[in-house]
Enzyme design. Structure first.
Site, short mmCIF file in Angstrom:
data_model
loop_
_atom_site.label_atom_id
_atom_site.label_comp_id
_atom_site.label_asym_id
_atom_site.label_seq_id
_atom_site.Cartn_x
_atom_site.Cartn_y
_atom_site.Cartn_z
N THR A 1 -5.61 3.64 -5.20
CA THR A 1 -5.42 4.33 -3.92
C THR A 1 -4.03 4.13 -3.34
OG1 THR A 1 -6.22 2.44 -2.62
CG2 THR A 1 -7.88 4.02 -3.38
N ASP A 2 -3.74 4.98 -2.38
CA ASP A 2 -2.50 4.81 -1.61
C ASP A 2 -2.78 3.89 -0.42
OD1 ASP A 2 -3.86 6.34 0.30
OD2 ASP A 2 -2.69 8.15 -0.09
N ALA A 3 -1.84 3.76 0.46
CA ALA A 3 -1.99 2.84 1.59
C ALA A 3 -3.13 3.23 2.53
CB ALA A 3 -0.68 2.76 2.38
#
Length: 139
Positions: free
Chosen positions: A15-17
């Site tokens: 995932t991203d942030a």
């Protein structure tokens, strides 16, 4: 077998942030799903290389994102063959969130694979055994 289904859990590394699956991870999930779809037919990509000196390479990949997958979701990837040529094939892979009442289509990956000789990268016809194996994924 008409198609192959496999589940993967979404981990933090995917995932991203914001906890949404990073777009490039869909390609990795698709690769794993294609590998397991072939293995479920009784052979592995390593067999194609070891027995025939041939390999699959991605010739084209197009991704269509429809809804986000998020941290800790279970994604089900469905793989089916849509075209089979002498030295190439086309697979459609759909990504949906598993374990929910509604089967939400999160995206599709349309991928074309070429069969090449490992020694020089030139196109090569699928051996008959592998043509039959791939036909097992016809959708």
């Amino acid at each position: 077998m008409v198609q192959h289904n496999i589940d993967f859990r979404i981990y933090y590394e995917d995932t991203d942030a914001g906890g949404v699956v990073y777009h490039a991870r869909y390609l990795a999930f698709g690769e794993r799903a294609r590998t397991e779809a072939i293995r479920a037919q009784g052979h592995s990509a390593a067999d194609l290389l070891g027995d025939f000196g041939l390999a699959f390479v991605v010739r084209h990949a197009a991704m269509d994102y429809r809804a986000p997958l998020r941290l800790d979701d279970i994604v089900c990837v469905t793989t089916r063959l849509t075209e089979l040529g002498a030295a190439s094939c086309r697979l459609l892979q759909t990504f949906h969130r598993a374990g929910t009442a509604e089967k939400l289509d999160c995206g599709t990956l349309d991928v074309r694979l070429a069969c090449v000789r490992a020694a020089d990268g030139r196109a090569a016809r699928f051996p008959p055994l592998w043509r039959d194996l791939l036909r097992g994924l016809v959708g």
